[in-house]
Design a protein around this motif. Structure first.
Motif, PDB file in Angstrom:
ATOM      1  N   LEU A 205     142.136  48.720  81.412  1.00  0.00           N
ATOM      2  CA  LEU A 205     143.396  49.680  81.020  1.00  0.00           C
ATOM      3  C   LEU A 205     144.239  49.353  79.981  1.00  0.00           C
ATOM      4  N   LEU A 206     143.949  48.181  79.307  1.00  0.00           N
ATOM      5  CA  LEU A 206     144.756  47.789  77.913  1.00  0.00           C
ATOM      6  C   LEU A 206     144.147  48.701  76.918  1.00  0.00           C
ATOM      7  N   GLN A 207     142.787  49.284  76.832  1.00  0.00           N
ATOM      8  CA  GLN A 207     142.218  50.055  76.042  1.00  0.00           C
ATOM      9  C   GLN A 207     142.978  51.400  76.187  1.00  0.00           C
ATOM     10  N   SER A 208     143.492  51.978  75.178  1.00  0.00           N
ATOM     11  CA  SER A 208     143.988  53.301  75.250  1.00  0.00           C
ATOM     12  C   SER A 208     142.927  54.445  75.701  1.00  0.00           C
ATOM     13  N   THR A 209     141.686  54.137  75.361  1.00  0.00           N
ATOM     14  CA  THR A 209     140.727  55.382  75.795  1.00  0.00           C
ATOM     15  C   THR A 209     140.671  55.362  77.399  1.00  0.00           C
ATOM     16  N   ILE A 210     140.218  54.114  77.722  1.00  0.00           N
ATOM     17  CA  ILE A 210     140.040  54.020  79.476  1.00  0.00           C
ATOM     18  C   ILE A 210     141.511  54.290  79.997  1.00  0.00           C
ATOM     19  N   ARG A 211     142.617  53.958  79.714  1.00  0.00           N
ATOM     20  CA  ARG A 211     143.860  54.268  80.101  1.00  0.00           C
ATOM     21  C   ARG A 211     143.912  55.910  80.151  1.00  0.00           C
ATOM     22  N   TYR A 212     143.497  56.512  79.029  1.00  0.00           N
ATOM     23  CA  TYR A 212     143.842  57.997  79.153  1.00  0.00           C
ATOM     24  C   TYR A 212     142.834  58.711  80.096  1.00  0.00           C
ATOM     25  N   LEU A 315     136.581  71.533  83.558  1.00  0.00           N
ATOM     26  CA  LEU A 315     136.353  71.018  82.234  1.00  0.00           C
ATOM     27  C   LEU A 315     137.191  69.885  81.941  1.00  0.00           C
ATOM     28  N   LEU A 316     138.327  69.715  82.791  1.00  0.00           N
ATOM     29  CA  LEU A 316     139.085  68.491  82.436  1.00  0.00           C
ATOM     30  C   LEU A 316     138.177  67.296  82.936  1.00  0.00           C
ATOM     31  N   GLN A 317     137.718  67.497  84.051  1.00  0.00           N
ATOM     32  CA  GLN A 317     136.861  66.179  84.893  1.00  0.00           C
ATOM     33  C   GLN A 317     135.611  66.016  84.059  1.00  0.00           C
ATOM     34  N   SER A 318     134.997  67.089  83.606  1.00  0.00           N
ATOM     35  CA  SER A 318     133.680  66.846  82.926  1.00  0.00           C
ATOM     36  C   SER A 318     134.076  66.059  81.644  1.00  0.00           C
ATOM     37  N   SER A 319     134.993  66.265  80.986  1.00  0.00           N
ATOM     38  CA  SER A 319     135.225  65.946  79.655  1.00  0.00           C
ATOM     39  C   SER A 319     135.666  64.363  79.581  1.00  0.00           C
ATOM     40  N   LEU A 320     136.681  64.062  80.749  1.00  0.00           N
ATOM     41  CA  LEU A 320     136.928  62.803  81.335  1.00  0.00           C
ATOM     42  C   LEU A 320     135.663  62.073  81.339  1.00  0.00           C
ATOM     43  N   ILE A 321     134.774  62.332  82.004  1.00  0.00           N
ATOM     44  CA  ILE A 321     133.642  61.587  82.476  1.00  0.00           C
ATOM     45  C   ILE A 321     132.791  61.383  81.247  1.00  0.00           C
ATOM     46  N   HIS A 322     132.600  62.565  80.378  1.00  0.00           N
ATOM     47  CA  HIS A 322     132.060  62.373  79.263  1.00  0.00           C
ATOM     48  C   HIS A 322     132.677  61.146  78.322  1.00  0.00           C
ATOM     49  N   VAL A 323     134.001  61.309  78.097  1.00  0.00           N
ATOM     50  CA  VAL A 323     134.682  60.219  77.238  1.00  0.00           C
ATOM     51  C   VAL A 323     134.440  58.907  77.757  1.00  0.00           C
ATOM     52  N   ALA A 324     134.239  58.801  79.246  1.00  0.00           N
ATOM     53  CA  ALA A 324     134.093  57.350  79.925  1.00  0.00           C
ATOM     54  C   ALA A 324     132.723  56.946  79.479  1.00  0.00           C
ATOM     55  N   MET A 325     131.767  57.727  79.672  1.00  0.00           N
ATOM     56  CA  MET A 325     130.345  57.451  79.358  1.00  0.00           C
ATOM     57  C   MET A 325     130.042  56.697  77.835  1.00  0.00           C
ATOM     58  N   GLN A 326     131.048  57.115  76.940  1.00  0.00           N
ATOM     59  CA  GLN A 326     130.822  56.678  75.632  1.00  0.00           C
ATOM     60  C   GLN A 326     131.559  55.167  75.299  1.00  0.00           C
TER      61      GLN A 326
END
Length: 403
Positions: A205-212, A315-326
């Motif tokens: 959670l200290l990583q900005s992307t994971i926190r986002y 759209l929000l959920q699928s986009s967040l999942i996509h970000v998490a996968m990276q």
């Protein structure tokens, strides 16, 4: 490093595993809601006591999501999914053959444990695939997550109409056997054992992307919890529609989530743009419409707003999942578990908020007070989504500056 299959030929087994695992675990979250009264009578117990079968399923699912992800990251997603499908089959069998309330509740606890293993590690397995396959798996994941809640009440009602409630659990077993067989057929994934760090990886959670991603998942869950719990209550109070028609109307949001999968294919590939330009504004417009018709409840307007929310939320959920996968390949199951944990916590809190607002005895409330109550219900969601929009804007700006 973890199990990585980047740059290898896509395996269609992955689609079956992820689809089945997420579908089963979301389907059984609410499939028994319609039979709680029948179960209470059948087991000669109170509705409150048998209701623990729902509460404890969700509790075990939520508590064990991150430990289940950690298990998959350390011992491999294949081993975790084998355990998940096997445990889900056994506990479904036990639930179907239960002869007492205690047996049934304990079986449901086991289902919750299995659901945590499946949800965290299906997302983890998807996250370690090639970039092209991740995009395709995102579609499968969204369809599985959205179809489960849609089919739950309707499938439950159909089975209860023609067969006994026990079949609701027995039908899980063939799907679990299929998932188990396909998982066992997977080739051994390379480097399947590694050190994944501590069990509760708060440093993520200290990583900005994971926190986002975590905050976004929580907000989606909170708003979904409000919609799914408030929608039927308000329609029952304010319209004269029969309960089966209200059930169909309440499918608008899940149908919108399903449609978002198709709509996303027509949009730009930049998930940050999708969140900022399409997802959050659409969700805001939906809640604004809910707020605007608080003085004059219209089933048609509610359907439009709920459908719009489903599209924006999907759209929000699928986009967040996509970000998490990276993110970190060797922590994909843990990240997937964290994403589902935040979303489920949001759903619980959103549901409790809606029930607290709507719990007022409306027989002693005039029209103006009732409208104010509904506006308070929707207004908080508008404020939360505006804050998320501002947060997303600042996050995108920082991300561009760091590139």
């Amino acid at each position: 490093m973890s199990d990585q299959t980047t740059d290898v030929k896509p395996s269609y087994s992955i689609y079956i595993i992820c689809g089945l695992g997420l579908f089963l675990s979301t389907l059984d979250t609410g499939i028994i809601n319609l039979i709680l009264n029948s179960l209470a009578i059948n087991f000669a117990t109170s509705l409150t006591f048998i209701g623990l079968s729902v509460t404890l399923y969700l509790l075990f699912l939520i508590i064990l999501l991150i430990p289940s992800g950690w298990f998959g990251d350390v011992y491999g997603q294949k081993a975790a999914l084998i355990l998940g499908f096997l445990l889900f089959a056994i506990t479904s069998f036990l639930a179907g053959f239960s002869e007492s309330a205690w047996q049934f509740i304990l079986a449901r606890c086991g289902q919750g444990i299995a659901a945590a293993l499946l949800q965290a590690n299906c997302l983890g397995l998807a996250g370690i695939q090639s970039t092209k396959q991740k995009l395709q798996l995102n579609v499968v994941i969204m369809l599985a997550i959205s179809i489960g809640p849609i089919l739950g009440p309707s499938l439950s009602g159909f089975i209860l109409q023609y067969w006994q409630w026990r079949l609701l659990f027995f039908i899980n077993i063939p799907f679990c056997i299929l998932g188990l067989a396909v998982t066992l057929s997977l080739a051994k994934l390379p480097n399947s054992r590694h050190r994944a760090g501590t069990l509760f990886s708060f440093e993520l959670l200290l990583q900005s992307t994971i926190r986002y991603v975590a905050i976004g998942s929580f907000i989606f869950g909170f708003t979904a919890g409000v919609i799914f719990s408030a929608f039927p209550i308000i329609l029952i109070r304010e319209t004269n529609y029969p309960i089966d028609i209200i059930g169909l109307i309440c499918m608008a949001s899940p149908v919108g989530v399903t449609l978002s999968v198709l709509i996303k294919k027509l949009l730009a590939n930049d998930v940050n743009q999708i969140i900022m330009i399409y997802a959050l504004p659409t969700m805001l417009l939906a809640f604004t419409l809910f707020w605007g018709i608080s003085l004059n409840i219209s089933a048609c307007a509610y359907i439009v707003a709920a459908l719009g929310y489903g599209i924006g939320g999907g759209l929000l959920q699928s986009s967040l999942i996509h970000v998490a996968m990276q993110q970190q390949p060797d922590r994909q199951s843990t990240i997937g578990g964290m994403l589902r944990l935040c979303q489920n916590l949001g759903i619980i809190l959103g549901t409790e908020y809606a029930l607290a607002i709507l719990g007022t005895n409306i027989s002693n409330v005039d029209l103006a007070q009732k409208a104010e109550m509904y506006q308070l219900l929707w207004g908080l969601n508008i404020i939360i989504l505006i804050c998320m929009f501002i947060y997303s804007f600042r996050y995108n700006q920082k991300s561009k500056n760091n590139q």
